[in-house]
Design an enzyme around this catalytic site. Sequence first.
Site, PDB file in Angstrom:
ATOM      1  N   ASP A 300       0.872  -1.177   0.000  1.00 52.49           N
ATOM      2  CA  ASP A 300       0.000   0.000   0.000  1.00 52.49           C
ATOM      3  C   ASP A 300       0.909   1.226   0.000  1.00 52.49           C
ATOM      4  OD1 ASP A 300      -2.162   1.643  -0.123  1.00 52.49           O
ATOM      5  OD2 ASP A 300      -3.231   0.752   1.550  1.00 52.49           O
TER       6      ASP A 300
HETATM    7  C1  BGC Z   1      -5.021   3.221  -0.042  1.00 49.41           C
HETATM    8  C2  BGC Z   1      -5.190   2.200  -1.133  1.00 49.41           C
HETATM    9  C3  BGC Z   1      -5.076   2.863  -2.466  1.00 49.41           C
HETATM   10  C4  BGC Z   1      -3.722   3.544  -2.551  1.00 49.41           C
HETATM   11  C5  BGC Z   1      -3.467   4.205  -3.880  1.00 49.41           C
HETATM   12  C6  BGC Z   1      -3.787   4.057  -0.225  1.00 49.41           C
HETATM   13  O1  BGC Z   1      -3.753   5.129   0.631  1.00 49.41           O
HETATM   14  O2  BGC Z   1      -5.008   2.572   1.207  1.00 49.41           O
HETATM   15  O3  BGC Z   1      -6.415   1.539  -0.994  1.00 49.41           O
HETATM   16  O4  BGC Z   1      -5.255   1.947  -3.500  1.00 49.41           O
HETATM   17  O5  BGC Z   1      -3.658   4.518  -1.545  1.00 49.41           O
HETATM   18  O6  BGC Z   1      -4.234   5.311  -4.064  1.00 49.41           O
END
Ligand code: BGC
Length: 764
Positions: A300
Amino acid sequence: MKTSKLFILLITLLFLNVSCKEQAENNVNVGTIDSQDSIEKKITDLLLKMTLEEKIGQMNQYNGFWDVTGPKPADGDAAMKYDHLRKGYVGSMLNVRGVKEVKAVQKIAVEETRLGIPLIIGFDVIHGYKTLSPIPLAEAASWDLEAIKKSAQVAAKESSAAGINWTFAPMVDISRDARWGRVMEGSGEDPYLGSKIAEARVQGFQGDDLSSSETIAACAKHWGGYGFAEAGRDYNTVDVGTSTLYNIIFPPFEAAANADVKTFMNSFNELNGIPATGNVFLQRDILKGNWGFKGFVVSDWGSINEMINHKFAENKKQAAKLAVIAGSDMDMESYVYVDELANLVREGVVDESLIDDAVKRILRVKFELGLFDDPYKYCNEAREAEVTESKEIKEAVLDVAKKSIVLLKNENQLLPLKKEGQKIALIGALASDKTSPLGSWRIAAEDNSAISVLEGMQSYTGNILNYVKGADLTIGKAEFSKELNINTKDKSEFAKAIETAKKADVVVMVLGEHGFQTGEARSRTDLNLPGVQQELLEAVYKVNKNIVLVLNNGRPLTIPWADEHIPAIVEAWQLGTQSGNAIAQVLYGDYNPSGKLPMSFPRSVGQVPIYYNHKNTGRPTLPAPNEVFWSHYIDESNDPLYPFGHGLSYTSFSYSNLTVNKISNDVFKVSVDLKNTGKLSGKEVIQLYIQDLFASITRPVKELKGFQLVELEPNQGKTITFNLTKKELGFYDNDGVFKLEPGEFKIYVGGSSKTDLDSSFNVE
Ligand code: BGC
């Protein structure tokens, strides 16, 4: 045909490379990647040509240059990113969107790097791209797997036309805690429903042919346990036992893996002391080991680096080591792999075979997407212009929006509204809001692009409609990454609302949460209607009791006062672009609501986490009147306000003749008669629950194990059947072994988890 296309492309690449002096010296002949070869051979051949840095480059993902969906990293400037792109040190980008922009970065990867390996372009296509479907929690309330699949399919169609070939969805985190803002992004509290929806969404995004330019790779996230953040506070610690992990949290992820989801995203949280990003058990043992997952795991946003904050890694170097060993294949915005991995390999700390494994996984998905055949296949300006807001997409999002609405209460048949001769007062800031219905995951959608409830209702012209805001919900500009300023004081427009309500036959009040009150980093400790909305509701109620309360929100709310006083309550969530049309069609009875809650609605925040599939405890019932020694609250009931699976219709249904037939030792056939006993045709979600009465691991009081959506005309009846097999009847023990134990099972069938129509049978 494909071979020659590829050959021309590679010749072009080699030719273009010659013009790039710096690269020319190092030019290798990548040769033709023969499209007749199996993907595995192509991967192996390509890997042999890659330097260590180029391999690590495939494992590096950068955010684009405009949209930011996480904390802005200190060291991520554009010049550095372009430099790395040119060197082949970037395998993927996220938040680059639109054909022009995607083409620009893809061109660098394909034409300026030594090997010309195309980028995979990721984006949060969570419930649509520009045209938005309902938030995923709302879609889950439809229990309509075809509509959910179609919604993902059109999202893939629209986003793939804008250059995107990978979505960070579906989020399949089970959560029992409405305080957690991200419940809007999942399918609610139940692993069975969650698994079916995970499968439908993966199929919708990926289709039957991933190499089609209208399908995109999906990503099951967040692996794992993220929805169990302590106290519902986003990013918080997760500490759960084995039984909950295997039986509640894992199933939707396993369903996604079985549906051949191409990628997984790990999560920000620690799980039982180990951050998910550095978690060998999750990523290597369960996912890649037990489930044989062949795709790749993306971290993530910044989660590799955040292992330093978790106090699990001492520095970036150790974070890189722990993450790669644990099986995190791609680094999203931590800048850790690109900086540290090569040295770790050279020093012998990290075995290069781990890098090779990660790279193979990433290349495999790129090959499957067809990016090596045509890196620009998602970059067709004409298709991009054509597809957005196409009829097919509009119809699909309107269809699923109507199906996502849940009728919570409808006394005296206040709904559906009469179409003529009525004076209707429409009240609430959210009623005219054209942005909030888009929710918080709406990076590519334009502000003000949703149909508001006001607009939806205005298209019914037989009544007199008077709109008054009543009170603002927020003050000032609402921004995705900033705290919202909720109006808790200004009631200056109450008087106007009250006057309008006084003169109306029916008052429709649209209240709830702003679109940016749910989603990532938007946890709440209070689940009441925010700001002055409760006061507005009570003030209007004093002058007119004929109120239809339409809720717009991204999570279960605590509305006991409304439940006690307001005759009709409609849960309309954040329904996306077609929100107002869907709501108006339900209010006016052009669509008979069929949604059912995918999450329990608590009476009070103190009951949270609250979920229907809880355990019995040693003291489940009141021992004698007024005695305290049982598992309960002294100031609140144990029951939710609205249970999981609850949802009414404008017609009514009756259930009878529940029978179970044994087909074999572990296969049982359940049948039940359903009848439409009302005056309108309508749909019912028939739900089948089991209870394994005694087991070596305590089992929940009820577990959903089947559901069907059935449409019946008035007076029409139908016999519905379900099969229960070992898969539905068994459970995971605390060693992660799936088993079915002999003994008595109860089953319950009905229109919500509260049903008490039951029967039983024995597994021998
Ligand atoms: C989130 C993810 C997301 C990623 C990219 C993160 O902060 O937890 O779910 O896909 O950002 O935007």
